[in-house]
Design a protein around this motif. Structure first.
Motif, PDB file in Angstrom:
ATOM      1  N   VAL A  78       2.028  -7.785  11.618  1.00  0.00           N
ATOM      2  CA  VAL A  78       0.694  -7.161  11.652  1.00  0.00           C
ATOM      3  C   VAL A  78      -0.213  -7.832  12.674  1.00  0.00           C
TER       4      VAL A  78
ATOM      5  N   MET B  63       0.848  -1.195   0.000  1.00  0.00           N
ATOM      6  CA  MET B  63       0.000   0.000   0.000  1.00  0.00           C
ATOM      7  C   MET B  63       0.883   1.244   0.000  1.00  0.00           C
TER       8      MET B  63
ATOM      9  N   GLU C 207       4.179   6.854   2.149  1.00  0.00           N
ATOM     10  CA  GLU C 207       4.272   5.716   3.061  1.00  0.00           C
ATOM     11  C   GLU C 207       4.078   4.435   2.258  1.00  0.00           C
TER      12      GLU C 207
ATOM     13  N   GLU D 200       6.041  -4.809   1.806  1.00  0.00           N
ATOM     14  CA  GLU D 200       5.967  -5.726   0.669  1.00  0.00           C
ATOM     15  C   GLU D 200       6.120  -5.003  -0.668  1.00  0.00           C
ATOM     16  N   ARG D 201       5.856  -3.697  -0.697  1.00  0.00           N
ATOM     17  CA  ARG D 201       5.909  -2.932  -1.939  1.00  0.00           C
ATOM     18  C   ARG D 201       7.178  -2.099  -2.090  1.00  0.00           C
TER      19      ARG D 201
ATOM     20  N   ARG E   6       4.227  -0.344  10.380  1.00  0.00           N
ATOM     21  CA  ARG E   6       5.238  -1.081   9.637  1.00  0.00           C
ATOM     22  C   ARG E   6       5.679  -0.353   8.372  1.00  0.00           C
ATOM     23  N   ARG E   7       4.931   0.650   7.946  1.00  0.00           N
ATOM     24  CA  ARG E   7       5.241   1.284   6.671  1.00  0.00           C
ATOM     25  C   ARG E   7       6.543   2.075   6.733  1.00  0.00           C
TER      26      ARG E   7
ATOM     27  N   GLU F 277      -5.312  -1.792  12.918  1.00  0.00           N
ATOM     28  CA  GLU F 277      -4.873  -0.994  11.780  1.00  0.00           C
ATOM     29  C   GLU F 277      -3.568  -0.266  12.087  1.00  0.00           C
TER      30      GLU F 277
ATOM     31  N   VAL G 142      -0.572  -2.292  11.360  1.00  0.00           N
ATOM     32  CA  VAL G 142      -0.258  -2.307   9.927  1.00  0.00           C
ATOM     33  C   VAL G 142       0.429  -1.002   9.518  1.00  0.00           C
ATOM     34  N   THR G 143      -0.134   0.115   9.966  1.00  0.00           N
ATOM     35  CA  THR G 143       0.402   1.429   9.601  1.00  0.00           C
ATOM     36  C   THR G 143       1.826   1.615  10.105  1.00  0.00           C
TER      37      THR G 143
ATOM     38  N   SER H 249       4.120   0.158   2.205  1.00  0.00           N
ATOM     39  CA  SER H 249       4.120  -1.087   2.964  1.00  0.00           C
ATOM     40  C   SER H 249       5.385  -1.861   2.619  1.00  0.00           C
TER      41      SER H 249
END
Length: 219
Positions: free
Chosen positions: A96, A1, A15, A19-20, A211-212, A205, A208-209, A17
């Motif tokens: 996460v 993301m 920001e 994985e990206r 980790r960015r 959430e 998750v946020t 993620s």
């Protein structure tokens, strides 16, 4: 993301993620006919555009891009403290996933339009309720987070590498002012997450946020 917003002083924040990130870096190189790397600062060859990478909490010690990419494959545990005057959410996240969490709501009276003595009385009551909420929030934070502070009897692999806070800054500061929570202060990450009133879904959430990877782009 990928999320983007303007940055104070110029440029913008992006920001990404974990994985990206590798794909985003490939795109930056491609758009700028290559780039030079100096630590975590990328400079485009074609026009001098820069991208400064800010590692996520728990990876503050990484010094170059390859180390960051490697670290992201083994995300450290982090503590989460989300606080507003009406609620607190505290947790320990591995990637996460929340391995421990607690959410609590508090009653803090809203502001009143009354004037004079009545307004002062309501203001005092609100101040007292806010102080009581901060104390209760500190109790929760102590129970959930202190067992995971490095050097405590927990297994070293279970210890948190950073504390991520979010919500109302004044409420967060009031909670962390509790003497019991001083071992958490050196672990606190400087970036404050913007979150609504804490709930379990908001805490999930936030895991998750947090980790960015934050990237400051200029221009």
């Amino acid at each position: 993301m990928v999320k983007a917003r303007p940055a104070a002083g110029g440029g913008r924040w992006v920001e990404i993620s974990p994985e990206r990130l590798r794909g985003w870096l490939d795109g930056f190189y491609g758009r700028h006919d290559g780039a030079t790397e100096e630590g975590l600062l990328l400079t485009g060859v074609s026009n001098g555009d820069t991208a400064r990478l800010h590692p996520p909490p728990g990876l503050a010690d990484v010094a170059h891009v390859d180390a960051l990419l490697s670290g992201l494959t083994r995300p450290p545990r982090i503590g989460l403290l989300l606080a507003r005057k009406g609620a607190v959410a505290v947790g320990v996240a591995a990637g996460v996933d929340l391995v421990k969490s607690k959410v609590e709501r508090f009653y803090v009276q809203g502001r009143t339009a009354a004037g004079g003595w009545s307004q002062q009385r309501y203001a005092r009551r609100r101040t007292n309720q806010t102080a009581a909420a901060a104390q209760d929030a500190a109790d929760i934070a102590a129970r959930v987070l202190l067992p995971y502070v490095p050097g405590t009897p927990t297994e070293p692999a279970d210890a948190i590498a950073a504390l991520v806070c979010g919500g109302d800054r004044s409420m967060v500061e009031a909670v962390l002012a509790d003497r019991r929570l001083q071992p958490l202060v050196p672990l606190r990450h400087p970036h404050l997450l913007e979150v609504p009133e804490p709930r379990l879904a908001v805490l999930q959430e936030a895991a998750v946020t947090a980790r960015r990877v934050r990237i400051h782009l200029l221009p």
